[in-house]
Design a protein around this motif. Sequence first.
Motif, PDB file in Angstrom:
ATOM      1  N   GLU A  94      10.845   1.112   2.987  1.00 24.26           N
ATOM      2  CA  GLU A  94      10.470   1.031   1.572  1.00 24.26           C
ATOM      3  C   GLU A  94       9.189   0.219   1.398  1.00 24.26           C
ATOM      4  N   GLY A  95       9.111  -0.897   2.110  1.00 24.63           N
ATOM      5  CA  GLY A  95       7.915  -1.743   2.034  1.00 24.63           C
ATOM      6  C   GLY A  95       6.684  -1.020   2.550  1.00 24.63           C
ATOM      7  N   LEU A  96       6.834  -0.294   3.645  1.00 27.67           N
ATOM      8  CA  LEU A  96       5.700   0.460   4.190  1.00 27.67           C
ATOM      9  C   LEU A  96       5.242   1.558   3.229  1.00 27.67           C
ATOM     10  N   THR A  97       6.194   2.214   2.586  1.00 21.28           N
ATOM     11  CA  THR A  97       5.843   3.256   1.620  1.00 21.28           C
ATOM     12  C   THR A  97       5.086   2.653   0.434  1.00 21.28           C
ATOM     13  N   ALA A  98       5.556   1.519  -0.059  1.00 22.91           N
ATOM     14  CA  ALA A  98       4.881   0.849  -1.172  1.00 22.91           C
ATOM     15  C   ALA A  98       3.498   0.364  -0.745  1.00 22.91           C
ATOM     16  N   TYR A  99       3.387  -0.159   0.466  1.00 16.57           N
ATOM     17  CA  TYR A  99       2.098  -0.629   0.979  1.00 16.57           C
ATOM     18  C   TYR A  99       1.115   0.530   1.086  1.00 16.57           C
ATOM     19  N   ARG A 109      -6.757   3.018   5.652  1.00 15.81           N
ATOM     20  CA  ARG A 109      -5.883   4.187   5.838  1.00 15.81           C
ATOM     21  C   ARG A 109      -5.786   4.541   7.325  1.00 15.81           C
ATOM     22  N   GLN A 110      -6.919   4.549   8.034  1.00 20.57           N
ATOM     23  CA  GLN A 110      -6.918   4.870   9.464  1.00 20.57           C
ATOM     24  C   GLN A 110      -6.126   3.831  10.261  1.00 20.57           C
ATOM     25  N   ASP A 114      -2.713   4.487  12.443  1.00 17.94           N
ATOM     26  CA  ASP A 114      -2.573   4.042  13.836  1.00 17.94           C
ATOM     27  C   ASP A 114      -1.348   3.152  13.990  1.00 17.94           C
ATOM     28  N   PHE A 115      -1.137   2.288  13.005  1.00 18.38           N
ATOM     29  CA  PHE A 115       0.042   1.424  13.032  1.00 18.38           C
ATOM     30  C   PHE A 115       1.325   2.251  13.020  1.00 18.38           C
ATOM     31  N   LEU A 116       1.381   3.260  12.148  1.00 19.61           N
ATOM     32  CA  LEU A 116       2.582   4.100  12.069  1.00 19.61           C
ATOM     33  C   LEU A 116       2.851   4.819  13.389  1.00 19.61           C
ATOM     34  N   GLU A 121       6.464   4.683  18.358  1.00 20.92           N
ATOM     35  CA  GLU A 121       6.747   4.424  19.770  1.00 20.92           C
ATOM     36  C   GLU A 121       7.647   3.196  19.917  1.00 20.92           C
ATOM     37  N   TYR A 122       7.371   2.177  19.130  1.00 22.38           N
ATOM     38  CA  TYR A 122       8.180   0.961  19.154  1.00 22.38           C
ATOM     39  C   TYR A 122       9.618   1.259  18.735  1.00 22.38           C
ATOM     40  N   ARG A 123       9.764   2.051  17.673  1.00 21.62           N
ATOM     41  CA  ARG A 123      11.109   2.397  17.181  1.00 21.62           C
ATOM     42  C   ARG A 123      11.904   3.170  18.231  1.00 21.62           C
TER      43      ARG A 123
END
Length: 135
Positions: A94-99, A109-110, A114-116, A121-123
Amino acid sequence: MKSLTIGQRIIVGFSLLTLIGAIQGIISYRLLLPVKERARFVKEDALPSAQRVAQINTLAQLNTALIHAHVLAGADEKAEFEKAISSNGALIQEGLTAYEKNLTDDTARQLFDDFLKTRGEYRAAYDAGLVLSNA
């Protein structure tokens, strides 16, 4: 200037001071307009984004602690930890979506994309750790 009376000299002096003050005020006002825009940016974009990132970071740290506890827990306690981990994961999403909604800059945005990718991979490794912990 010698032909002016004292009253006229005073009027000319105060008029010049008033004119200088007005010019200074106009210049100051025009110089402060960009400051107003930057303050709006900080208030409406930067601070809420920083708050969301801090919340996401706190939840991620909590999930790391929970997975460590999950590894060390007995079989009867693991379900409770998995529920807490899942709940925190939903809050993180939810926080990532709001961010993401606040992103206006192409570079930001780029970086977020890249973070996502890295987060995915982390998940996957995180979920594999939970599976191994249940084994």
